[in-house]
Scaffold this active site. Structure first.
Site, mmCIF file in Angstrom:
data_model
loop_
_atom_site.group_PDB
_atom_site.id
_atom_site.type_symbol
_atom_site.label_atom_id
_atom_site.label_comp_id
_atom_site.label_asym_id
_atom_site.label_seq_id
_atom_site.Cartn_x
_atom_site.Cartn_y
_atom_site.Cartn_z
ATOM 1 N N ASN A 8 0.869 -1.179 0.000
ATOM 2 C CA ASN A 8 0.000 0.000 0.000
ATOM 3 C C ASN A 8 0.905 1.228 0.000
ATOM 4 O O ASN A 8 1.482 1.584 1.017
ATOM 5 C CB ASN A 8 -0.899 -0.007 1.245
ATOM 6 C CG ASN A 8 -1.723 1.268 1.353
ATOM 7 O OD1 ASN A 8 -1.817 2.044 0.404
ATOM 8 N ND2 ASN A 8 -2.330 1.473 2.516
ATOM 9 N N TRP A 9 1.002 1.843 -1.159
ATOM 10 C CA TRP A 9 1.891 3.020 -1.277
ATOM 11 C C TRP A 9 1.276 4.280 -0.685
ATOM 12 O O TRP A 9 1.935 5.308 -0.579
ATOM 13 C CB TRP A 9 2.220 3.275 -2.759
ATOM 14 C CG TRP A 9 3.283 2.374 -3.298
ATOM 15 C CD1 TRP A 9 3.859 1.294 -2.675
ATOM 16 C CD2 TRP A 9 3.906 2.476 -4.585
ATOM 17 N NE1 TRP A 9 4.800 0.722 -3.497
ATOM 18 C CE2 TRP A 9 4.840 1.433 -4.678
ATOM 19 C CE3 TRP A 9 3.745 3.345 -5.657
ATOM 20 C CZ2 TRP A 9 5.637 1.240 -5.810
ATOM 21 C CZ3 TRP A 9 4.528 3.151 -6.798
ATOM 22 C CH2 TRP A 9 5.464 2.110 -6.862
ATOM 23 N N LYS A 10 -0.013 4.238 -0.365
ATOM 24 C CA LYS A 10 -0.724 5.421 0.147
ATOM 25 C C LYS A 10 -0.538 6.581 -0.852
ATOM 26 O O LYS A 10 -0.491 6.333 -2.060
ATOM 27 C CB LYS A 10 -0.241 5.755 1.558
ATOM 28 C CG LYS A 10 -0.242 4.526 2.480
ATOM 29 C CD LYS A 10 0.014 4.833 3.918
ATOM 30 C CE LYS A 10 0.012 3.559 4.730
ATOM 31 N NZ LYS A 10 0.203 3.783 6.153
ATOM 32 N N HIS A 95 -9.142 1.276 5.024
ATOM 33 C CA HIS A 95 -7.876 1.474 5.742
ATOM 34 C C HIS A 95 -8.116 2.409 6.941
ATOM 35 O O HIS A 95 -8.966 3.307 6.868
ATOM 36 C CB HIS A 95 -6.829 2.065 4.795
ATOM 37 C CG HIS A 95 -5.461 2.038 5.376
ATOM 38 N ND1 HIS A 95 -5.023 3.008 6.254
ATOM 39 C CD2 HIS A 95 -4.446 1.151 5.256
ATOM 40 C CE1 HIS A 95 -3.787 2.718 6.640
ATOM 41 N NE2 HIS A 95 -3.420 1.594 6.039
ATOM 42 N N GLU A 152 -5.123 -4.861 10.862
ATOM 43 C CA GLU A 152 -4.087 -3.854 11.036
ATOM 44 C C GLU A 152 -4.305 -3.111 12.348
ATOM 45 O O GLU A 152 -5.119 -2.160 12.400
ATOM 46 C CB GLU A 152 -4.137 -2.852 9.884
ATOM 47 C CG GLU A 152 -3.848 -3.485 8.543
ATOM 48 C CD GLU A 152 -3.204 -2.487 7.608
ATOM 49 O OE1 GLU A 152 -2.059 -2.721 7.224
ATOM 50 O OE2 GLU A 152 -3.831 -1.466 7.297
ATOM 51 N N SER A 192 4.038 -2.217 10.463
ATOM 52 C CA SER A 192 5.498 -2.152 10.643
ATOM 53 C C SER A 192 6.215 -3.428 10.211
ATOM 54 O O SER A 192 7.193 -3.852 10.843
ATOM 55 C CB SER A 192 5.845 -1.822 12.098
ATOM 56 O OG SER A 192 5.355 -0.553 12.445
ATOM 57 N N GLY A 211 3.083 -1.060 4.323
ATOM 58 C CA GLY A 211 3.062 0.358 3.975
ATOM 59 C C GLY A 211 4.461 0.851 3.646
ATOM 60 O O GLY A 211 4.989 0.641 2.543
HETATM 61 C C1 PEP Z 1 -0.475 0.363 6.686
HETATM 62 O O1 PEP Z 1 -0.638 1.572 6.922
HETATM 63 O O2 PEP Z 1 -1.340 -0.305 6.137
HETATM 64 C C2 PEP Z 1 0.786 -0.257 7.069
HETATM 65 C C3 PEP Z 1 0.815 -1.547 7.233
HETATM 66 O O3 PEP Z 1 1.834 0.610 7.205
HETATM 67 P P1 PEP Z 1 3.302 0.263 7.729
HETATM 68 O O4 PEP Z 1 3.735 -1.014 7.058
HETATM 69 O O5 PEP Z 1 4.125 1.433 7.344
HETATM 70 O O6 PEP Z 1 3.182 0.072 9.214
#
Ligand code: PEP
Length: 230
Positions: A8-10, A95, A152, A192, A211
């Site tokens: 997920n590149w956001k 999300h 999540e 993370s 992410g």
């Molecule tokens: C997310 O926001 O979906 C996510 C998993 O982010 P990150 O991997 O940066 O914690």
């Protein structure tokens, strides 16, 4: 059942960075292919979606959201009508950033799932523990449809929490309840995840939603390889 590593590149990355990711991803997977039963998906900002299509990449492209409206006079929305003929295989919905910043509720998220199914695509439905029971009830009428659940914990997401990645044993315990709420559905974990900890989730969940560490091809491919090879 397939396992999924989903990026997920956001709202990160520009066009040049997207090209660079694709170039590096191709180089990293050319000589050492990824396991067949691991489905990799990259969900870039919608404007870069078509950069991933027709390049013989060993991954699928997805989108990060869809309008709850099917099409029409809704300025700025990306609707199922717009996506007809584009045919994304996966669309993220619900999300925690959309729940927090845009007030999205489980009811709205399930209506977005209906838009995703109307395209023949699979929604990747994100939730945290407090949303799980009501989400499960709302999805009951859609039993048998294709979906991926993404657990999540907000506290574990690198940009919104400070707890760091969820301990794999704690995840294992949470999944006992979630598998009863979402029987037969793949449940992936996000929060993370990095190449260093991805392997510790293998055999526990059905994949990972990534992410920050998905923005560079090297760490995304590293996560996939470490998850597959444990
Ligand atoms: C997310 O926001 O979906 C996510 C998993 O982010 P990150 O991997 O940066 O914690």
């Amino acid at each position: 059942m397939n396992q999924y590593i989903i990026a997920n590149w956001k709202a990160n990355q520009n066009r040049q960075q997207t090209y660079e990711f694709i170039r590096q991803f191709l180089a990293l997977t050319a000589t050492s292919p990824l396991p067949q039963d691991l489905q990799l998906v990259v969900c870039p900002p919608a404007v870069f979606y078509l950069e991933f299509v027709g390049k013989s990449l060993p991954l699928a492209a997805g989108l990060q959201d869809i309008s709850v409206f099917a099409g029409g006079a809704y300025t700025g929305e990306l609707t199922a009508q717009n996506l007809t003929g584009i045919e994304p295989a996966f669309v993220i919905v619900g999300h925690s950033e959309r729940r927090r910043e845009f007030g999205e509720t489980n009811e709205l998220i399930v209506r977005k799932c209906e838009q995703v199914w109307s395209l023949g695509a699979t929604p990747i439905v994100c939730f945290d523990e407090p949303e799980a029971a009501s989400l499960s009830q709302l999805l009951q009428v859609h039993a048998g449809k294709s979906m991926i659940l993404a657990y999540e914990p907000v506290s574990a997401i690198s940009t919104s929490g400070s707890a760091g990645n969820l301990d794999p044993q704690a995840l294992n315990q949470q999944l006992v309840g979630f598998r009863q709420l979402f029987p037969g559905m793949p449940i992936i974990y996000g929060g993370s995840v990095k190449p260093e900890n991805a392997g510790s989730y293998a055999g526990i969940c059905d994949g990972l939603l990534v992410g920050s560490a998905s923005l560079k091809a090297e760490s995304f491919v590293g996560i996939a390889r470490n998850f597959a090879h444990q």
